[in-house]
Design a protein around this motif. Structure first.
Motif, short mmCIF file in Angstrom:
data_model
loop_
_atom_site.label_atom_id
_atom_site.label_comp_id
_atom_site.label_asym_id
_atom_site.label_seq_id
_atom_site.Cartn_x
_atom_site.Cartn_y
_atom_site.Cartn_z
N ASP A 23 56.93 19.73 25.99
CA ASP A 23 56.43 19.86 24.63
C ASP A 23 56.89 18.73 23.72
OD1 ASP A 23 55.12 22.12 25.44
OD2 ASP A 23 56.54 23.53 24.53
N GLN A 24 58.09 18.21 23.95
CA GLN A 24 58.57 17.10 23.13
C GLN A 24 58.06 15.75 23.61
OE1 GLN A 24 62.57 17.08 21.69
NE2 GLN A 24 62.76 19.28 21.94
N VAL A 25 57.91 15.59 24.92
CA VAL A 25 57.48 14.30 25.47
C VAL A 25 55.98 14.12 25.31
CG1 VAL A 25 57.31 12.96 27.61
CG2 VAL A 25 59.42 14.15 27.06
N LYS A 26 55.20 15.19 25.38
CA LYS A 26 53.74 15.06 25.40
C LYS A 26 53.18 14.49 24.11
CE LYS A 26 52.15 19.60 23.90
NZ LYS A 26 51.43 20.80 24.26
N THR A 105 71.84 8.54 45.81
CA THR A 105 71.00 7.40 45.41
C THR A 105 70.15 7.74 44.20
OG1 THR A 105 69.36 8.07 47.06
CG2 THR A 105 70.91 6.32 47.68
N LEU A 106 69.62 8.95 44.15
CA LEU A 106 68.81 9.37 43.00
C LEU A 106 69.67 9.57 41.76
CD1 LEU A 106 66.24 11.83 44.63
CD2 LEU A 106 65.95 9.40 44.05
N ARG A 107 70.86 10.13 41.94
CA ARG A 107 71.77 10.32 40.80
C ARG A 107 72.13 8.97 40.18
NH1 ARG A 107 74.87 13.31 44.53
NH2 ARG A 107 76.63 11.90 44.14
N GLU A 108 72.41 7.99 41.03
CA GLU A 108 72.78 6.66 40.52
C GLU A 108 71.60 5.95 39.87
OE1 GLU A 108 74.58 4.59 43.80
OE2 GLU A 108 76.39 5.84 43.72
N HIS A 109 70.41 6.19 40.36
CA HIS A 109 69.21 5.54 39.82
C HIS A 109 68.75 6.18 38.51
CE1 HIS A 109 65.36 3.50 39.76
NE2 HIS A 109 64.76 4.67 39.66
N ALA A 110 68.99 7.44 38.33
CA ALA A 110 68.48 8.17 37.17
C ALA A 110 69.02 7.61 35.85
CB ALA A 110 68.83 9.65 37.28
N VAL A 111 68.13 7.54 34.86
CA VAL A 111 68.53 7.06 33.53
C VAL A 111 69.12 8.19 32.70
CG1 VAL A 111 66.84 5.19 33.52
CG2 VAL A 111 66.23 7.42 32.52
N ALA A 112 68.91 9.42 33.14
CA ALA A 112 69.44 10.57 32.40
C ALA A 112 69.80 11.68 33.37
CB ALA A 112 68.40 11.08 31.39
N HIS A 113 70.95 12.30 33.12
CA HIS A 113 71.40 13.49 33.84
C HIS A 113 71.53 14.59 32.79
CE1 HIS A 113 73.76 10.90 36.99
NE2 HIS A 113 72.47 10.69 37.03
N VAL A 158 65.58 9.81 28.23
CA VAL A 158 64.41 9.51 29.06
C VAL A 158 63.34 8.81 28.23
CG1 VAL A 158 62.52 10.52 30.40
CG2 VAL A 158 64.85 11.36 30.72
N SER A 159 63.13 9.27 27.01
CA SER A 159 62.07 8.70 26.17
C SER A 159 62.36 7.28 25.75
CB SER A 159 61.87 9.57 24.93
OG SER A 159 61.41 10.84 25.29
N GLU A 160 63.62 6.96 25.51
CA GLU A 160 63.97 5.62 25.01
C GLU A 160 64.05 4.58 26.12
OE1 GLU A 160 67.56 6.10 22.76
OE2 GLU A 160 66.49 6.96 21.05
N THR A 161 64.01 5.00 27.37
CA THR A 161 64.14 4.07 28.48
C THR A 161 62.76 3.59 28.91
OG1 THR A 161 66.09 5.25 29.21
CG2 THR A 161 65.06 3.78 30.79
#
Length: 170
Positions: A23-26, A105-113, A158-161
């Protein structure tokens, strides 16, 4: 940019979080929401950002989500990625659950946790789940510990990346 939100939810808590994110990203980006337990995941090549959320149920994330993560790991590594977990643990225990749930690998790649807290909803549980929840929590009362501030912070990260942004935010 287009965003895919893939989640698995046993009793609805992770679904609530996924819907809040959607709802916030859309408002800014085209967004598709997929419950992996009920629907197949569309081709990841159609999306710039992928957000993945899971809940801990009986000590682990659902098998269908684990299979998706391992099968799609190479494709996910080319996306702006956010990972979140709904669980009742906090602090170091939540971090440990997160580490056991998502490949390194996914944890390290993610821009947000994101660690969004969780809920025990006894009215949604079968008798076996109620017995285990009572034994683990020591209660037969519903528990609501969703962290809405953490959800907002996750959405901001996530939005700012931008796609392939070398400056990762956590």
């Amino acid at each position: 940019m287009s965003v895919l939100i893939v989640y698995s939810s046993t009793h609805g808590t992770t679904e609530k979080a996924a819907m809040l994110i959607r709802d916030q990203v859309k408002n800014e980006e085209e967004t598709v929401l997929i419950n992996i337990k009920q629907n197949s995941v569309p081709d990841l090549d159609l999306f710039d950002k992928v957000i993945i959320g899971a809940s801990i149920h009986m000590g682990a994330i659902p098998r269908k989500m684990r299979n998706f993560l391992y099968k799609e790991e190479p494709a996910l590594m080319s996306k702006t990625l956010g990972l979140f977990l709904c669980c009742l643990y906090e602090d170091i225990e939540a971090q440990l659950q997160f580490e056991r749930s998502f490949p390194e690998t996914l944890r390290e790649h993610a821009v947000a946790h994101g660690f969004f807290g969780g809920e025990l909803l006894f009215e949604e549980m079968n008798i076996f789940e109620k017995m285990i929840a009572k034994k683990v929590s020591g209660s037969i009362e519903n528990v609501h510990s969703m962290n809405y501030e953490a959800i907002d912070q996750f959405i901001t990260m996530v939005s700012e990346t931008k796609k392939n942004d070398p400056e990762k935010m956590r």
